[in-house]
Write an enzyme that holds these catalytic residues in place. Structure first.
Site, PDB file in Angstrom:
ATOM      1  N   ARG A  97     -40.972  25.544  -0.950  1.00 32.85           N
ATOM      2  CA  ARG A  97     -40.759  26.536   0.314  1.00 32.85           C
ATOM      3  C   ARG A  97     -39.108  26.892   0.413  1.00 32.85           C
ATOM      4  O   ARG A  97     -38.829  28.061   0.448  1.00 32.85           O
ATOM      5  CB  ARG A  97     -41.108  25.688   1.574  1.00 32.85           C
TER       6      ARG A  97
ATOM      7  N   LYS B 152     -49.279   4.840   4.774  1.00 29.47           N
ATOM      8  CA  LYS B 152     -48.731   5.976   5.913  1.00 29.47           C
ATOM      9  C   LYS B 152     -49.752   5.667   7.128  1.00 29.47           C
ATOM     10  O   LYS B 152     -50.855   5.477   7.036  1.00 29.47           O
ATOM     11  CB  LYS B 152     -48.847   7.349   5.319  1.00 29.47           C
TER      12      LYS B 152
ATOM     13  N   HIS C 115     -50.030  25.777   3.485  1.00 31.26           N
ATOM     14  CA  HIS C 115     -51.097  25.328   2.452  1.00 31.26           C
ATOM     15  C   HIS C 115     -51.963  26.242   2.224  1.00 31.26           C
ATOM     16  O   HIS C 115     -52.457  26.533   0.857  1.00 31.26           O
ATOM     17  CB  HIS C 115     -51.648  24.078   3.050  1.00 31.26           C
TER      18      HIS C 115
ATOM     19  N   SER D 192     -46.671  20.312   7.635  1.00 34.48           N
ATOM     20  CA  SER D 192     -47.338  19.244   8.828  1.00 34.48           C
ATOM     21  C   SER D 192     -46.711  18.517   9.623  1.00 34.48           C
ATOM     22  O   SER D 192     -47.080  18.280  10.787  1.00 34.48           O
ATOM     23  CB  SER D 192     -48.219  18.521   7.838  1.00 34.48           C
TER      24      SER D 192
HETATM   25  O1  PNS Z   1     -48.004  16.313   0.929  1.00 31.87           O
HETATM   26  P1  PNS Z   1     -47.228  15.218   0.193  1.00 31.87           P
HETATM   27  O2  PNS Z   1     -46.984  14.111   1.108  1.00 31.87           O
HETATM   28  O3  PNS Z   1     -45.843  15.679  -0.045  1.00 31.87           O
HETATM   29  O4  PNS Z   1     -47.748  14.852  -1.152  1.00 31.87           O
HETATM   30  C1  PNS Z   1     -47.257  13.658  -2.022  1.00 31.87           C
HETATM   31  C2  PNS Z   1     -48.218  13.371  -3.135  1.00 31.87           C
HETATM   32  C3  PNS Z   1     -49.577  12.878  -2.682  1.00 31.87           C
HETATM   33  C4  PNS Z   1     -48.144  14.837  -4.001  1.00 31.87           C
HETATM   34  C5  PNS Z   1     -47.563  12.457  -4.194  1.00 31.87           C
HETATM   35  O5  PNS Z   1     -47.222  11.399  -2.904  1.00 31.87           O
HETATM   36  C6  PNS Z   1     -48.393  11.716  -4.849  1.00 31.87           C
HETATM   37  O6  PNS Z   1     -48.740  12.350  -5.695  1.00 31.87           O
HETATM   38  N1  PNS Z   1     -48.867  10.453  -4.817  1.00 31.87           N
HETATM   39  C7  PNS Z   1     -49.931   9.710  -5.671  1.00 31.87           C
HETATM   40  C8  PNS Z   1     -49.260   8.669  -6.188  1.00 31.87           C
HETATM   41  C9  PNS Z   1     -48.494   8.746  -7.497  1.00 31.87           C
HETATM   42  O7  PNS Z   1     -49.137   9.212  -8.286  1.00 31.87           O
HETATM   43  N2  PNS Z   1     -46.901   8.667  -7.395  1.00 31.87           N
HETATM   44  C10 PNS Z   1     -46.195   8.972  -8.324  1.00 31.87           C
HETATM   45  C11 PNS Z   1     -45.912  10.516  -8.238  1.00 31.87           C
HETATM   46  S1  PNS Z   1     -44.232  10.856  -9.059  1.00 31.87           S
END
Ligand code: PNS
Length: 202
Positions: A134, A85, A61, A172
């Site tokens: 990645r 979560k 990150h 993570s």
């Molecule tokens: O680190 P992660 O868990 O891969 O991050 C995922 C994240 C936070 C980017 C994604 O879950 C997100 O944007 N969630 C917010 C809710 C949202 O907007 N959902 C629609 C996205 S297509």
């Protein structure tokens, strides 16, 4: 970037900037495929959001944050507040660690968001979502998210960046797993995160 390339960038993707830039860029035409991106329909690309769970922040990150920090005027690292979560670290702990490990970059801000990412981006006036890829395995999930976000807010662009090769296997989830099993974490997470992980698990 040479002057011509810079002018093209400002004239097409952004808005040709202030008077000084306009003087330089004035004669460059908009390429036809970008004509529809009129000034009123674009968001500033100089503010980017790097969203994620960051449970916890890893060196992968950080690598991406460092790259993003060079590219955007302001990079907002946004931690998702997700009631569903069961994270290892609370949002407060994750934000504390992120702030500590990004404190050398004045143009990096750490924040928390809930709900839709596109709503948060609108609220913050951001025009870019920054995400890391990645390996090919990340691509499908990232593509779905990027296209859904585009459907929800057409002015928002997702920019993908590659972290350094050293971190291409790092996540993570794996860090949490090996920490719980007592493996060394050197080189995988910043020292402060290593300490917090050890304290959390012991
Ligand atoms: O680190 P992660 O868990 O891969 O991050 C995922 C994240 C936070 C980017 C994604 O879950 C997100 O944007 N969630 C917010 C809710 C949202 O907007 N959902 C629609 C996205 S297509």
């Amino acid at each position: 970037m040479g002057l011509d390339a810079k002018c093209f960038f400002y004239a097409s993707i952004s808005d040709c900037g202030g008077p000084a830039q306009r003087q330089d860029c004035g004669t460059l035409p908009h390429p036809p495929e970008l004509k529809s991106l009129s000034r009123r329909n674009t968001m500033k690309t100089s503010i980017a959001i790097y969203p994620g769970s960051f449970d916890p922040v890893t060196n992968g990150h950080l690598d991406l944050i460092e790259r993003g920090e060079k590219m955007f005027d302001l990079l907002i690292v946004a931690v998702l507040q997700n009631a569903e979560k069961k994270p290892l670290f609370s949002v407060k702990e994750r934000v504390e660690m992120l702030r500590e490990v990004t404190k050398q970059w004045p143009d990096v801000e750490v924040d928390v968001f809930g709900g839709l990412l596109v709503d948060y981006a609108r609220k913050r006036g951001a025009g870019v979502i920054l995400r890391g890829i990645r390996a090919v395995s990340d691509y499908e999930y990232e593509l779905q998210m990027a296209l859904m976000n585009r459907k929800l807010e057409g002015r928002l662009e997702t920019v993908f960046m590659l972290p350094g090769l050293t971190y291409s296997y790092l996540s993570s989830k794996l860090v949490r797993e090996i920490a719980q099993l007592g493996a060394p974490l050197t080189g995988l997470v910043p020292p402060i995160v290593e300490e917090r992980l050890k304290a959390k698990i012991s």
